[in-house]
Write a protein that holds these residues in place. Structure first.
Motif, mmCIF file in Angstrom:
data_model
loop_
_atom_site.group_PDB
_atom_site.id
_atom_site.type_symbol
_atom_site.label_atom_id
_atom_site.label_comp_id
_atom_site.label_asym_id
_atom_site.label_seq_id
_atom_site.Cartn_x
_atom_site.Cartn_y
_atom_site.Cartn_z
ATOM 1 N N ILE A 107 0.876 -1.176 0.000
ATOM 2 C CA ILE A 107 0.000 0.000 0.000
ATOM 3 C C ILE A 107 0.911 1.224 0.000
ATOM 4 C CG2 ILE A 107 -1.605 1.382 1.369
ATOM 5 C CD1 ILE A 107 -2.906 -1.118 2.318
ATOM 6 N N LYS A 108 0.533 2.233 -0.789
ATOM 7 C CA LYS A 108 1.301 3.477 -0.877
ATOM 8 C C LYS A 108 1.245 4.252 0.420
ATOM 9 C CE LYS A 108 0.368 4.836 -5.271
ATOM 10 N NZ LYS A 108 -0.131 5.723 -6.309
ATOM 11 N N GLY A 109 2.429 4.666 0.893
ATOM 12 C CA GLY A 109 2.523 5.541 2.046
ATOM 13 C C GLY A 109 2.910 6.948 1.611
ATOM 14 N N GLU A 110 2.805 7.873 2.516
ATOM 15 C CA GLU A 110 3.121 9.276 2.228
ATOM 16 C C GLU A 110 4.583 9.446 1.831
ATOM 17 O OE1 GLU A 110 3.234 13.527 4.622
ATOM 18 O OE2 GLU A 110 2.069 11.861 5.453
ATOM 19 N N ARG A 111 4.814 10.207 0.767
ATOM 20 C CA ARG A 111 6.186 10.496 0.305
ATOM 21 C C ARG A 111 6.991 11.208 1.386
ATOM 22 N NH1 ARG A 111 7.463 9.526 -4.817
ATOM 23 N NH2 ARG A 111 5.766 9.334 -6.319
ATOM 24 N N LYS A 112 8.262 10.869 1.441
ATOM 25 C CA LYS A 112 9.231 11.498 2.359
ATOM 26 C C LYS A 112 8.878 11.323 3.824
ATOM 27 C CE LYS A 112 10.814 14.787 -1.095
ATOM 28 N NZ LYS A 112 11.125 13.683 -1.953
ATOM 29 N N SER A 113 8.002 10.355 4.115
ATOM 30 C CA SER A 113 7.604 10.098 5.502
ATOM 31 C C SER A 113 8.478 9.042 6.160
ATOM 32 C CB SER A 113 6.147 9.633 5.560
ATOM 33 O OG SER A 113 6.005 8.374 4.913
ATOM 34 N N GLY A 114 9.107 8.194 5.345
ATOM 35 C CA GLY A 114 9.884 7.080 5.881
ATOM 36 C C GLY A 114 9.015 5.952 6.410
ATOM 37 N N THR A 115 7.724 5.984 6.122
ATOM 38 C CA THR A 115 6.782 5.000 6.668
ATOM 39 C C THR A 115 7.053 3.585 6.168
ATOM 40 O OG1 THR A 115 5.036 6.636 6.896
ATOM 41 C CG2 THR A 115 4.338 4.331 6.796
ATOM 42 N N ILE A 116 7.177 2.680 7.113
ATOM 43 C CA ILE A 116 7.174 1.238 6.868
ATOM 44 C C ILE A 116 6.267 0.673 7.951
ATOM 45 C CG2 ILE A 116 8.498 -0.911 6.848
ATOM 46 C CD1 ILE A 116 9.194 0.875 4.474
ATOM 47 N N CYS A 117 5.037 0.318 7.562
ATOM 48 C CA CYS A 117 4.043 -0.135 8.535
ATOM 49 C C CYS A 117 3.500 -1.498 8.135
ATOM 50 C CB CYS A 117 2.902 0.876 8.634
ATOM 51 S SG CYS A 117 1.613 0.382 9.810
ATOM 52 N N LEU A 118 3.684 -2.485 8.994
ATOM 53 C CA LEU A 118 3.092 -3.803 8.784
ATOM 54 C C LEU A 118 1.691 -3.777 9.354
ATOM 55 C CD1 LEU A 118 4.707 -6.145 7.430
ATOM 56 C CD2 LEU A 118 6.160 -4.387 8.401
ATOM 57 N N ASN A 119 0.729 -4.183 8.541
ATOM 58 C CA ASN A 119 -0.678 -4.094 8.898
ATOM 59 C C ASN A 119 -1.299 -5.478 9.064
ATOM 60 O OD1 ASN A 119 -0.858 -1.151 8.505
ATOM 61 N ND2 ASN A 119 -0.482 -1.662 6.375
ATOM 62 N N GLY A 120 -2.369 -5.537 9.841
ATOM 63 C CA GLY A 120 -3.108 -6.782 10.018
ATOM 64 C C GLY A 120 -2.261 -7.848 10.697
ATOM 65 N N PRO A 121 -2.470 -9.118 10.337
ATOM 66 C CA PRO A 121 -1.764 -10.215 11.008
ATOM 67 C C PRO A 121 -0.243 -10.080 10.979
ATOM 68 C CG PRO A 121 -3.530 -11.079 9.648
ATOM 69 C CD PRO A 121 -3.436 -9.614 9.350
ATOM 70 N N ALA A 122 0.298 -9.467 9.913
ATOM 71 C CA ALA A 122 1.758 -9.300 9.826
ATOM 72 C C ALA A 122 2.302 -8.443 10.964
ATOM 73 C CB ALA A 122 2.128 -8.692 8.483
ATOM 74 N N ALA A 123 1.455 -7.615 11.557
ATOM 75 C CA ALA A 123 1.887 -6.765 12.668
ATOM 76 C C ALA A 123 2.349 -7.594 13.865
ATOM 77 C CB ALA A 123 0.758 -5.819 13.085
ATOM 78 N N ARG A 124 1.890 -8.828 13.949
ATOM 79 C CA ARG A 124 2.321 -9.712 15.048
ATOM 80 C C ARG A 124 3.717 -10.288 14.827
ATOM 81 N NH1 ARG A 124 -1.378 -10.514 18.855
ATOM 82 N NH2 ARG A 124 -3.585 -10.410 18.315
ATOM 83 N N ARG A 125 4.240 -10.129 13.641
ATOM 84 C CA ARG A 125 5.531 -10.721 13.274
ATOM 85 C C ARG A 125 6.695 -9.741 13.310
ATOM 86 N NH1 ARG A 125 4.002 -15.345 14.547
ATOM 87 N NH2 ARG A 125 2.597 -16.429 13.156
ATOM 88 N N VAL A 126 6.392 -8.477 13.664
ATOM 89 C CA VAL A 126 7.426 -7.446 13.741
ATOM 90 C C VAL A 126 7.235 -6.623 15.005
ATOM 91 C CG1 VAL A 126 7.639 -7.216 11.231
ATOM 92 C CG2 VAL A 126 6.105 -5.691 12.492
ATOM 93 N N ALA A 127 8.272 -5.894 15.346
ATOM 94 C CA ALA A 127 8.191 -4.882 16.393
ATOM 95 C C ALA A 127 8.664 -3.574 15.772
ATOM 96 C CB ALA A 127 9.078 -5.251 17.583
ATOM 97 N N VAL A 128 8.100 -2.470 16.221
ATOM 98 C CA VAL A 128 8.577 -1.174 15.764
ATOM 99 C C VAL A 128 10.076 -1.112 16.029
ATOM 100 C CG1 VAL A 128 8.445 1.321 16.193
ATOM 101 C CG2 VAL A 128 6.347 -0.046 16.063
ATOM 102 N N ASN A 129 10.816 -0.605 15.065
ATOM 103 C CA ASN A 129 12.279 -0.487 15.052
ATOM 104 C C ASN A 129 12.992 -1.744 14.567
ATOM 105 O OD1 ASN A 129 12.354 2.252 15.838
ATOM 106 N ND2 ASN A 129 12.116 1.636 17.978
ATOM 107 N N ASP A 130 12.271 -2.834 14.291
ATOM 108 C CA ASP A 130 12.915 -3.981 13.643
ATOM 109 C C ASP A 130 13.431 -3.538 12.279
ATOM 110 O OD1 ASP A 130 12.358 -5.717 15.716
ATOM 111 O OD2 ASP A 130 10.921 -6.952 14.588
ATOM 112 N N ILE A 131 14.501 -4.172 11.826
ATOM 113 C CA ILE A 131 15.053 -3.918 10.497
ATOM 114 C C ILE A 131 14.575 -5.039 9.573
ATOM 115 C CG2 ILE A 131 17.158 -3.685 9.107
ATOM 116 C CD1 ILE A 131 16.688 -1.358 11.075
ATOM 117 N N VAL A 132 14.013 -4.648 8.422
ATOM 118 C CA VAL A 132 13.486 -5.622 7.468
ATOM 119 C C VAL A 132 14.064 -5.380 6.081
ATOM 120 C CG1 VAL A 132 11.337 -5.963 8.747
ATOM 121 C CG2 VAL A 132 11.413 -4.254 6.917
ATOM 122 N N ILE A 133 13.967 -6.399 5.250
ATOM 123 C CA ILE A 133 14.270 -6.312 3.828
ATOM 124 C C ILE A 133 12.966 -6.615 3.100
ATOM 125 C CG2 ILE A 133 15.596 -7.276 1.911
ATOM 126 C CD1 ILE A 133 17.721 -8.107 4.044
#
Length: 116
Positions: free
Chosen positions: A60-86
């Motif tokens: 899903i498109k996030g706001e430009r220049k915001s740096g947003t990386i947000c895991l939504n729905g069930p995937a939110a259980r698989r990450v913590a804020v500040n985790d590093i992902v590829i």
């Protein structure tokens, strides 16, 4: 013969949000999407450096220049804020074309998630 190859990659980006109550997907800053040749609705794999989780979802498109990386729905259980992902996008292509194909790679600043 067709094979699946890496088409797009955002390498080592920080998770800024995790929204369990959203319907699903990953929200990505549109500048990062452009830099890595990802489009809204595209299937991607998220590899979590911190815990080894591998998740498949769609963009899903996030706001430009915001740096947003947000895991939504069930995937939110698989990450913590500040985790590093590829974040990796794949494409099917002819075997001979795949030999010379070069994926679009983005290497954002790990602190701000903005392009260097």
């Amino acid at each position: 013969m067709k094979i699946q190859v890496v088409k797009s990659k955002i390498h080592r980006v920080k998770v800024t949000q995790a929204d369990l109550n959203y319907i699903g997907s990953i929200t990505i800053d549109e500048d990062l999407m452009d830099a890595s040749n990802l489009i809204e609705g595209e299937k991607v794999q998220i590899v979590n450096i911190n815990n080894g989780e591998r998740i498949e979802t769609y963009v899903i498109k996030g706001e430009r220049k915001s740096g947003t990386i947000c895991l939504n729905g069930p995937a939110a259980r698989r990450v913590a804020v500040n985790d590093i992902v590829i974040i990796i996008g794949y494409a099917y292509m002819d075997f001979e074309l795949a030999k010379s194909f070069k994926p679009m790679l983005a290497f954002p600043d790990e602190t701000t998630n903005l392009l260097k």
